[in-house]
Enzyme design. Structure first.
Site, PDB file in Angstrom:
ATOM      1  N   LYS A  42       0.832  -1.209   0.000  1.00 30.06           N
ATOM      2  CA  LYS A  42       0.000   0.000   0.000  1.00 30.06           C
ATOM      3  C   LYS A  42       0.862   1.254   0.000  1.00 30.06           C
ATOM      4  O   LYS A  42       0.647   2.192  -0.785  1.00 30.06           O
ATOM      5  CB  LYS A  42      -0.931  -0.025   1.209  1.00 30.06           C
ATOM      6  CG  LYS A  42      -1.942   1.118   1.206  1.00 30.06           C
ATOM      7  CD  LYS A  42      -2.829   1.079   2.443  1.00 30.06           C
ATOM      8  CE  LYS A  42      -3.957   0.090   2.314  1.00 30.06           C
ATOM      9  NZ  LYS A  42      -3.720  -1.233   2.821  1.00 30.06           N
ATOM     10  N   GLY A 154      -8.658  -5.303   2.150  1.00 27.78           N
ATOM     11  CA  GLY A 154      -9.263  -5.244   3.472  1.00 27.78           C
ATOM     12  C   GLY A 154      -8.860  -6.340   4.432  1.00 27.78           C
ATOM     13  O   GLY A 154      -9.517  -6.546   5.451  1.00 27.78           O
ATOM     14  N   GLN A 205      -1.553   8.992   7.183  1.00 28.22           N
ATOM     15  CA  GLN A 205      -1.811  10.093   6.253  1.00 28.22           C
ATOM     16  C   GLN A 205      -2.769  11.106   6.871  1.00 28.22           C
ATOM     17  O   GLN A 205      -3.608  10.756   7.707  1.00 28.22           O
ATOM     18  CB  GLN A 205      -2.486   9.557   4.972  1.00 28.22           C
ATOM     19  CG  GLN A 205      -1.609   8.769   4.057  1.00 28.22           C
ATOM     20  CD  GLN A 205      -2.418   8.281   2.861  1.00 28.22           C
ATOM     21  OE1 GLN A 205      -3.156   7.303   2.963  1.00 28.22           O
ATOM     22  NE2 GLN A 205      -2.281   8.962   1.737  1.00 28.22           N
ATOM     23  N   GLN A 333      -5.502   5.297  -2.258  1.00 30.74           N
ATOM     24  CA  GLN A 333      -4.983   3.937  -2.412  1.00 30.74           C
ATOM     25  C   GLN A 333      -5.046   3.546  -3.879  1.00 30.74           C
ATOM     26  O   GLN A 333      -5.926   3.986  -4.612  1.00 30.74           O
ATOM     27  CB  GLN A 333      -5.826   2.955  -1.587  1.00 30.74           C
ATOM     28  CG  GLN A 333      -5.275   1.542  -1.544  1.00 30.74           C
ATOM     29  CD  GLN A 333      -5.961   0.717  -0.467  1.00 30.74           C
ATOM     30  OE1 GLN A 333      -5.860   1.019   0.713  1.00 30.74           O
ATOM     31  NE2 GLN A 333      -6.667  -0.304  -0.876  1.00 30.74           N
ATOM     32  N   ARG A 335      -4.111  -0.184  -6.256  1.00 29.38           N
ATOM     33  CA  ARG A 335      -3.551  -1.532  -6.325  1.00 29.38           C
ATOM     34  C   ARG A 335      -4.000  -2.157  -7.638  1.00 29.38           C
ATOM     35  O   ARG A 335      -4.996  -1.735  -8.239  1.00 29.38           O
ATOM     36  CB  ARG A 335      -4.013  -2.377  -5.142  1.00 29.38           C
ATOM     37  CG  ARG A 335      -5.517  -2.462  -4.991  1.00 29.38           C
ATOM     38  CD  ARG A 335      -5.896  -3.337  -3.806  1.00 29.38           C
ATOM     39  NE  ARG A 335      -7.320  -3.215  -3.509  1.00 29.38           N
ATOM     40  CZ  ARG A 335      -7.803  -2.755  -2.371  1.00 29.38           C
ATOM     41  NH1 ARG A 335      -6.995  -2.369  -1.403  1.00 29.38           N
ATOM     42  NH2 ARG A 335      -9.105  -2.686  -2.171  1.00 29.38           N
ATOM     43  N   HIS A 890     -15.678  -5.072  -0.515  1.00 27.61           N
ATOM     44  CA  HIS A 890     -14.715  -6.138  -0.208  1.00 27.61           C
ATOM     45  C   HIS A 890     -15.277  -7.515  -0.537  1.00 27.61           C
ATOM     46  O   HIS A 890     -14.583  -8.372  -1.085  1.00 27.61           O
ATOM     47  CB  HIS A 890     -14.337  -6.098   1.275  1.00 27.61           C
ATOM     48  CG  HIS A 890     -13.298  -5.081   1.595  1.00 27.61           C
ATOM     49  ND1 HIS A 890     -12.152  -4.938   0.849  1.00 27.61           N
ATOM     50  CD2 HIS A 890     -13.235  -4.155   2.573  1.00 27.61           C
ATOM     51  CE1 HIS A 890     -11.415  -3.961   1.367  1.00 27.61           C
ATOM     52  NE2 HIS A 890     -12.058  -3.478   2.407  1.00 27.61           N
TER      53      HIS A 890
END
Length: 931
Positions: A42, A154, A205, A333, A335, A890
């Site tokens: 991440k 998750g 963050q 994020q 990915r 998720h």
């Protein structure tokens, strides 16, 4: 110990990527993909987004060094125990329980340790650089996370709106512990990732106080289309969308035309908001469907950001985003989208336009991947077919122009036949026989205007087919079959015997000669068997078609199909009957019967190799393998062991035959009944034809005679091809054994994870100057071995893929999914949003709380919603139905990764469905039907 935190984002030196054991904290703007072992997936991806100029909230990463230092006293013992559990557990249910118990102990131990003072001080220093008590989001970043083959969506915990150093340090410790949640441990175990291979960093963050947030896929995860960006959005923090707690607004953006193709407003009954003192709350929202979370302009701007991320990473991305109260866009994020099926690529695609790829692997009934050498062998065979038809093949080892591969499966570019009148008539009819579902999908493609007919005459096809048919003497074979059917059979028998006799290579050959022989067989010899045999079974089915025309009238199909029962000349049927006869013989030998009934097939296989099986069983099995030992499961792949290599499968079948007590169900009895039924059907059809005229009766009788004589031969081309492939495998295995003896390979079987170019290069080192003694030899050996390790890992990963598209377009679209989505729901169907393609029929299991829940393997999980805590249940679920959530929550993401059909957003599913009820879930259509 902390990195320099002065200056703006991008200032200051970058710390070494994972080699500096003392680095505890690194600013996000100093990270990149090379630092995965130090900062996790991440955090590394966030650093890449920043370097690409994309808007990412400022922050820092607490590295894996901190996690390793803080948990050193716990991990060593726990890792060993977890590894033992993964190796010794019996079945998924047993393993899940054992892993959960062990993981719970590790989790509690980590939560109970104090964070070492120097680590807490490093966190405090970096946090202070962001401002005084700035609200932050604290996210886990594992080293096995956000990877190309698995998203781990998750699986570890996130803490939002954390205020103050004390709360931040506590959130860090909880993140460390979340590496060992039941769901995370089960997920890693399912992917074969060992406990010691993963560590955790923590991303801190600045918190975005979001007016709207959600997730965005830069390729459509349901249809596979690479030119569609899919956005799910809801008011407030994105947690509501990600966790599946809300039915979000749904947007589809066409990136080619830069317009919103589709928008659907969810009910958005809840929103997650930040609290002034830290933490979040979930608030109920009234009339959530009245307003959209995004304007079209905002959706287009988000899509542009997503595409920028995709271009930077070079692959479609699954992102999370937020829009703050001031209207600023943020990516929190990114990915890889791990569930997209790779797009095949063929050299014929250079012609331009959207291409149609058909999965030849599935057409052969093969769902598993092919080994690298298996694919290399099929490329050579494909090249020999193309050359026989007069096509130019510049490099036979690369395959003919239409050849393509994706996910270690073989695809063929069928765009040209799809766009021709003759191709549209022939192609689906061939697949009606080979793989009927593929034929159905092809016929649907014919209605797509992108694939309109451009070739209306057969001359192009005939120019290639007729000369090849003449060279193979196919017209002569057909004529002989029509006029002298028995003579045609005798001639074919001589041909196949000669073909078989000339396959083997003489003794004493060296590795290079063996490799040459294998390539010669694949490149010029094996395919000759197909045109030599195929005309006769083709004549059989043409004769049956002619009978239908001569007799006329509707409803003939069932009666004509009876003629094809109990066929002679079918090598597969003969093999099955031979195996049954062997089992019958074992029934009369007490020692053999006892061995088959009481010992595992793997043990019996070992005894066979060692010569210690009961004599009658050993002799019978030897005779069977002498004739059929070249066959195997997935036998078109030369990388797959033959039965003569691993006879456990055959021994298991024999043991099952012994359990068959009903004589009427015996294979030989069933075959005899089928044969009698076929002969009776022939007599009825001939008698009917005679009543219409003597000539008609003679024609029908002759046609049915040829149908019965030749139809069983349809199995023979593959049987003979597999004989040749077994010889290829034998020669390659001997080459592999020689390379292993020389130290070039770890084991002889490694040869099947190389291709012919690599194998020839490896053998080149054995002549003159040995690669093992040359200056660079050790490096070359190591690189070859490393290549094999990588390919074995990729192959093992592909073995878990459960959904293989029959037909795939070059833009990523899977037509079969689109057609099922467009189908009208039948009466009694529950409808929702498609989340994971595929269809399954099984009993439902309604579960409202995953704690202590029991789910039998294969049952369909029906739940109100699923956050990551539910996902261990997915390991044994056959399908998923959710009342809440969008296609990118998720639950949907993990369902797609596990390959289980899923439908989400189904209103009142837990009320309208009951445990034990048989239902059908169609994840492509978005429907749930009572079975």
């Amino acid at each position: 110990m902390a990195a320099d935190y002065s200056g703006k984002a991008g200032d200051g030196p970058r710390p070494p990527g994972g080699e500096n054991g003392h680095t505890l904290v690194v600013r996000l703007s100093h990270l990149d993909g090379s630092m995965l072992p130090l900062v996790g997936g991440k955090a590394a991806n966030l650093g890449e987004l920043i370097s690409a100029g994309l808007p990412v909230p400022d922050g820092f990463c607490l590295t894996t060094n901190a996690y390793k230092e803080a948990t050193a006293g716990i991990r060593d013992g726990a890792l060993r125990q977890l590894g033992d559990v993964q190796k010794t557990s019996q079945g998924p249910t047993d393993q899940a329980a054992a892993l959960a118990a062990m993981a719970g102990k590790v989790r509690e131990a980590i939560r109970g340790i104090p964070v070492p003072p120097h680590i807490a001080a490093a966190v405090e220093q970096a946090y202070s650089a962001l401002g005084h008590d700035v609200p932050v989001a604290v996210r886990s970043s594992a080293t096995a996370e956000d990877l190309p083959f698995a998203s781990f969506a998750g699986q570890q915990d996130t803490y939002l709106n954390v205020l103050g150093v004390e709360a931040l340090v506590e959130a860090v410790r909880n993140c460390w512990a979340s590496l060992w949640t039941d769901r995370a441990v089960a997920y890693r175990a399912a992917l074969g990732i060992a406990p010691h291979e993963v560590a955790l960093a923590v991303v801190i963050q600045r918190m975005v106080d979001a007016a709207a947030a959600g997730v965005m896929f830069t390729a459509n995860p349901l249809t596979g289309r690479r030119r569609e960006v899919v956005i799910d959005a809801a008011p407030g923090l994105g947690e509501a969308v990600v966790s599946g707690a809300v039915n979000p607004d749904h947007f589809v953006v066409d990136t080619a035309t830069n317009r919103v193709l589709d928008r659907k407003f969810g009910d958005k009954r809840v929103a997650v908001r930040s609290l002034p003192g830290g933490g979040t709350e979930t608030r109920t929202v009234q009339d959530g469907t009245d307003a959209s979370s995004l304007t079209d302009a905002q959706a287009l701007e988000l899509a542009a950001l997503g595409l920028q991320a995709e271009r930077h990473f070079g692959a479609p991305q699954d992102t999370e985003w937020a829009i703050d109260a001031g209207g600023a866009f943020w990516l929190t994020q990114s990915r890889p989208v791990t569930t997209l099926y790779p797009i095949p690529e063929s050299r014929s695609a250079a012609a331009g336009g959207t291409r149609v790829y058909l999965c030849f692997s599935l057409a052969q009934g093969l769902t598993r991947p092919l080994t690298p050498m298996g694919l290399a062998s099929l490329r050579l065979i494909g090249s020999s077919v193309a050359k026989a038809a007069g096509f130019d093949v510049p490099d036979p080892r690369r395959g003919p122009s239409p050849y393509a591969e994706a996910a270690q499966r073989m695809y063929v570019d069928v765009t040209t036949p799809v766009r021709s009148t003759v191709g549209r008539r022939i192609l689906p009819r061939v697949f009606d026989v080979m793989e009927a579902r593929s034929a159905m999908v092809l016929r649907q493609i014919f209605t797509d205007p992108r694939f309109s007919v451009t070739r209306k005459t057969p001359f192009g096809l005939l120019r290639h087919v007729l000369p090849a048919a003449v060279r193979a003497r196919a017209p002569e074979t057909l004529l002989r079959g029509v006029l002298m059917p028995r003579s045609a059979l005798r001639r074919l028998d001589r041909f196949t015997r000669q073909f078989t006799d000339n396959l083997e290579l003489g003794a004493g050959a060296g590795p290079v000669e063996r490799l040459d022989h294998a390539e010669r067989l694949l490149g010029s010899r094996l395919f000759t068997i197909v045109p030599a045999i195929l005309p006769l079974p083709a004549l059989a089915f043409a004769s049956l078609w002619a009978v239908g025309k001569l007799l006329g009238g509707p409803g003939r199909g069932e009666e004509l199909q009876k003629v094809l029962r109990g066929l002679p000349q079918n090598v597969t049927t003969e093999m099955d009957l031979d195996l049954w006869r062997l089992a019958s013989a074992m029934k009369d030998d007490r020692e053999s019967r006892e061995a088959l009934e009481t010992r595992e097939p793997s043990r019996l296989a070992g005894e066979f190799s060692g010569g210690s099986l009961p004599p009658v069983l050993h002799a019978g099995l030897t005779r069977f393998l002498e004739r059929y030992g070249h066959r195997a499961v997935a036998e078109i792949d030369v990388g797959m062991p033959r039965w003569q290599d691993e006879p456990a499968y055959i021994l298991g079948v024999l043991a099952n035959y012994l359990r068959l007590d009903d004589p009427a169900m015996a294979p030989d009895a069933q075959f005899s009944r089928a044969e009698a039924e076929a002969e009776a059907a022939v007599d009825r059809l001939v008698a009917e034809a005679r009543r219409r005229g003597r000539v008609r009766g003679l024609l029908v009788g002759a046609a049915l005679e040829r149908t019965r004589l030749f139809a069983g031969l349809r199995e023979l081309p593959k049987y003979q091809l597999v004989l040749g492939l077994a010889e290829v495998r034998k020669q390659l295995a001997l080459v592999g054994a020689a390379l292993a003896a020389d130290g070039r390979l770890e084991s002889g079987d490694d040869v099947f994870f190389l291709d012919f170019d690599e194998l020839r290069n490896a053998l080149g080192g054995s002549g003159g100057t040995s690669a093992g003694t040359s200056a660079g030899g050790a490096g070359r050996h190591r690189n070859l071995r490393e290549l094999v390790v990588e390919r074995r890992a990729a192959y093992s990963s592909e073995l878990g893929r459960r959904h293989i598209p029959r037909v795939l377009l070059s833009d990523g679209t899977e037509p079969e999914v689109l057609s099922s989505r467009g189908a009208a729901a039948t009466d009694g169907a529950l409808t929702g949003s498609p989340a994971s393609a595929g269809s399954v029929t099984a009993p439902a299991r309604v579960i409202l709380d995953p704690v202590g829940a029991h789910l039998e393997p294969g049952e369909i999980l029906v739940a109100p919603s699923t956050d990551p805590g539910w996902t261990p249940l997915f390991l044994t679920a056959g399908g998923l139905v959710m009342e809440m959530g969008g296609p990118n929550s998720h639950g949907a993401v993990v369902a797609r990764e596990y390959g289980i059909p899923a439908v989400v957003g189904v209103p009142e599913a837990t009320l309208r469905l009951t445990t034990g009820q048989q239902i059908t879930v169609d994840g492509g259509a978005g429907t749930v039907l009572p079975a």
